[in-house]
Scaffold this motif. Structure first.
Motif, PDB file in Angstrom:
ATOM      1  N   GLY A  14      25.621 -22.806  20.219  1.00 32.17           N
ATOM      2  CA  GLY A  14      25.809 -24.131  19.938  1.00 32.17           C
ATOM      3  C   GLY A  14      26.900 -25.062  20.756  1.00 32.17           C
ATOM      4  O   GLY A  14      26.294 -25.773  22.255  1.00 32.17           O
ATOM      5  N   LYS A  15      27.833 -26.234  20.050  1.00 33.25           N
ATOM      6  CA  LYS A  15      28.721 -27.757  20.863  1.00 33.25           C
ATOM      7  C   LYS A  15      29.330 -26.850  21.930  1.00 33.25           C
ATOM      8  O   LYS A  15      29.702 -27.201  22.393  1.00 33.25           O
ATOM      9  CB  LYS A  15      30.073 -27.660  19.664  1.00 33.25           C
ATOM     10  CG  LYS A  15      28.489 -28.887  18.459  1.00 33.25           C
ATOM     11  CD  LYS A  15      29.473 -29.425  17.957  1.00 33.25           C
ATOM     12  CE  LYS A  15      29.211 -30.079  16.754  1.00 33.25           C
ATOM     13  NZ  LYS A  15      28.237 -31.447  17.047  1.00 33.25           N
ATOM     14  N   ASP A  16      29.710 -25.495  21.969  1.00 32.64           N
ATOM     15  CA  ASP A  16      29.998 -24.950  23.556  1.00 32.64           C
ATOM     16  C   ASP A  16      29.128 -24.753  24.405  1.00 32.64           C
ATOM     17  O   ASP A  16      30.040 -25.419  25.461  1.00 32.64           O
ATOM     18  CB  ASP A  16      31.252 -24.039  23.070  1.00 32.64           C
ATOM     19  CG  ASP A  16      32.221 -23.714  22.140  1.00 32.64           C
ATOM     20  OD1 ASP A  16      32.774 -24.116  21.443  1.00 32.64           O
ATOM     21  OD2 ASP A  16      31.874 -22.688  20.891  1.00 32.64           O
ATOM     22  N   ALA A  17      28.275 -24.656  24.342  1.00 34.66           N
ATOM     23  CA  ALA A  17      26.864 -24.688  25.040  1.00 34.66           C
ATOM     24  C   ALA A  17      26.831 -25.969  25.506  1.00 34.66           C
ATOM     25  O   ALA A  17      26.925 -25.642  27.365  1.00 34.66           O
ATOM     26  CB  ALA A  17      26.015 -23.708  24.910  1.00 34.66           C
ATOM     27  N   GLU A  18      27.378 -27.206  25.110  1.00 31.13           N
ATOM     28  CA  GLU A  18      27.121 -28.572  25.324  1.00 31.13           C
ATOM     29  C   GLU A  18      27.586 -29.126  26.104  1.00 31.13           C
ATOM     30  O   GLU A  18      28.337 -29.241  27.063  1.00 31.13           O
ATOM     31  CB  GLU A  18      26.602 -29.360  24.475  1.00 31.13           C
ATOM     32  CG  GLU A  18      24.989 -28.537  23.304  1.00 31.13           C
ATOM     33  CD  GLU A  18      24.633 -30.511  22.612  1.00 31.13           C
ATOM     34  OE1 GLU A  18      25.133 -31.193  22.791  1.00 31.13           O
ATOM     35  OE2 GLU A  18      23.794 -29.949  21.986  1.00 31.13           O
ATOM     36  N   ASN A  29      19.158 -32.725  26.516  1.00 29.78           N
ATOM     37  CA  ASN A  29      18.861 -31.930  25.448  1.00 29.78           C
ATOM     38  C   ASN A  29      18.925 -32.903  23.098  1.00 29.78           C
ATOM     39  O   ASN A  29      18.191 -32.369  23.126  1.00 29.78           O
ATOM     40  CB  ASN A  29      20.415 -31.241  24.846  1.00 29.78           C
ATOM     41  CG  ASN A  29      20.445 -30.041  25.896  1.00 29.78           C
ATOM     42  OD1 ASN A  29      19.382 -29.630  26.357  1.00 29.78           O
ATOM     43  ND2 ASN A  29      21.781 -28.906  26.194  1.00 29.78           N
ATOM     44  N   LEU A  30      19.627 -33.857  24.072  1.00 26.11           N
ATOM     45  CA  LEU A  30      19.647 -34.968  22.347  1.00 26.11           C
ATOM     46  C   LEU A  30      18.166 -35.282  22.279  1.00 26.11           C
ATOM     47  O   LEU A  30      17.933 -35.416  21.207  1.00 26.11           O
ATOM     48  CB  LEU A  30      20.874 -35.640  22.809  1.00 26.11           C
ATOM     49  CG  LEU A  30      21.206 -36.784  21.513  1.00 26.11           C
ATOM     50  CD1 LEU A  30      21.130 -36.133  20.453  1.00 26.11           C
ATOM     51  CD2 LEU A  30      21.670 -37.892  21.629  1.00 26.11           C
ATOM     52  N   ALA A  31      17.419 -35.843  23.245  1.00 24.78           N
ATOM     53  CA  ALA A  31      16.263 -36.620  23.027  1.00 24.78           C
ATOM     54  C   ALA A  31      15.558 -35.160  22.795  1.00 24.78           C
ATOM     55  O   ALA A  31      14.385 -35.551  21.715  1.00 24.78           O
ATOM     56  CB  ALA A  31      16.045 -37.357  24.411  1.00 24.78           C
ATOM     57  N   LEU A  32      15.198 -33.980  23.291  1.00 21.97           N
ATOM     58  CA  LEU A  32      14.675 -33.084  22.871  1.00 21.97           C
ATOM     59  C   LEU A  32      14.620 -33.177  21.732  1.00 21.97           C
ATOM     60  O   LEU A  32      13.453 -32.826  20.742  1.00 21.97           O
ATOM     61  CB  LEU A  32      14.269 -31.716  23.647  1.00 21.97           C
ATOM     62  CG  LEU A  32      14.258 -32.584  25.615  1.00 21.97           C
ATOM     63  CD1 LEU A  32      14.167 -30.901  26.117  1.00 21.97           C
ATOM     64  CD2 LEU A  32      12.725 -32.530  25.211  1.00 21.97           C
ATOM     65  N   ARG A  33      15.536 -32.987  21.747  1.00 18.16           N
ATOM     66  CA  ARG A  33      16.175 -32.763  20.145  1.00 18.16           C
ATOM     67  C   ARG A  33      15.886 -33.314  18.794  1.00 18.16           C
ATOM     68  O   ARG A  33      14.953 -33.218  18.019  1.00 18.16           O
ATOM     69  CB  ARG A  33      17.813 -32.388  19.765  1.00 18.16           C
ATOM     70  CG  ARG A  33      18.317 -31.662  18.262  1.00 18.16           C
ATOM     71  CD  ARG A  33      19.748 -31.220  17.989  1.00 18.16           C
ATOM     72  NE  ARG A  33      19.644 -29.647  19.018  1.00 18.16           N
ATOM     73  CZ  ARG A  33      20.497 -30.074  20.198  1.00 18.16           C
ATOM     74  NH1 ARG A  33      21.538 -31.690  20.289  1.00 18.16           N
ATOM     75  NH2 ARG A  33      21.272 -29.160  20.642  1.00 18.16           N
ATOM     76  N   ARG A  34      16.093 -35.111  19.138  1.00 13.54           N
ATOM     77  CA  ARG A  34      15.564 -36.088  18.184  1.00 13.54           C
ATOM     78  C   ARG A  34      13.628 -35.713  18.145  1.00 13.54           C
ATOM     79  O   ARG A  34      13.162 -36.353  17.131  1.00 13.54           O
ATOM     80  CB  ARG A  34      15.880 -37.226  19.032  1.00 13.54           C
ATOM     81  CG  ARG A  34      17.628 -37.494  18.512  1.00 13.54           C
ATOM     82  CD  ARG A  34      18.105 -39.233  19.460  1.00 13.54           C
ATOM     83  NE  ARG A  34      19.527 -38.725  19.271  1.00 13.54           N
ATOM     84  CZ  ARG A  34      20.109 -40.090  19.315  1.00 13.54           C
ATOM     85  NH1 ARG A  34      18.991 -40.337  20.809  1.00 13.54           N
ATOM     86  NH2 ARG A  34      21.025 -39.828  19.130  1.00 13.54           N
ATOM     87  N   ALA A  35      13.340 -35.634  19.658  1.00 15.14           N
ATOM     88  CA  ALA A  35      12.166 -35.471  19.469  1.00 15.14           C
ATOM     89  C   ALA A  35      11.089 -34.193  19.593  1.00 15.14           C
ATOM     90  O   ALA A  35       9.942 -34.139  17.812  1.00 15.14           O
ATOM     91  CB  ALA A  35      11.571 -35.214  20.777  1.00 15.14           C
TER      92      ALA A  35
END
Length: 56
Positions: A14-18, A29-35
């Motif tokens: 989760g957010k702890d890893a980020e 990570n954000l770009a991949l998640r959006r794609a």
């Protein structure tokens, strides 16, 4: 030595890893998640569904 199952210090979730990742890695990570999310929302073309139905 004893260790509890499921308590691996290398794996954060989760957010702890980020928070531990560098800014560039967070951006990737954000770009991949959006794609990924946009790919999930796409509809399957009827021609592909027809081909899949022929396999049955």
């Amino acid at each position: 030595m004893t260790s509890k199952a499921g308590s691996s210090p290398e794996k954060a979730a989760g957010k702890d890893a980020e928070k531990k990742l560098p800014r560039k890695a967070q951006d990737v990570n954000l770009a991949l998640r959006r794609a990924y999310e946009s790919a999930i929302d796409e509809t399957i073309p009827q021609s592909m569904l027809d081909l899949l139905n022929k396999l049955d």
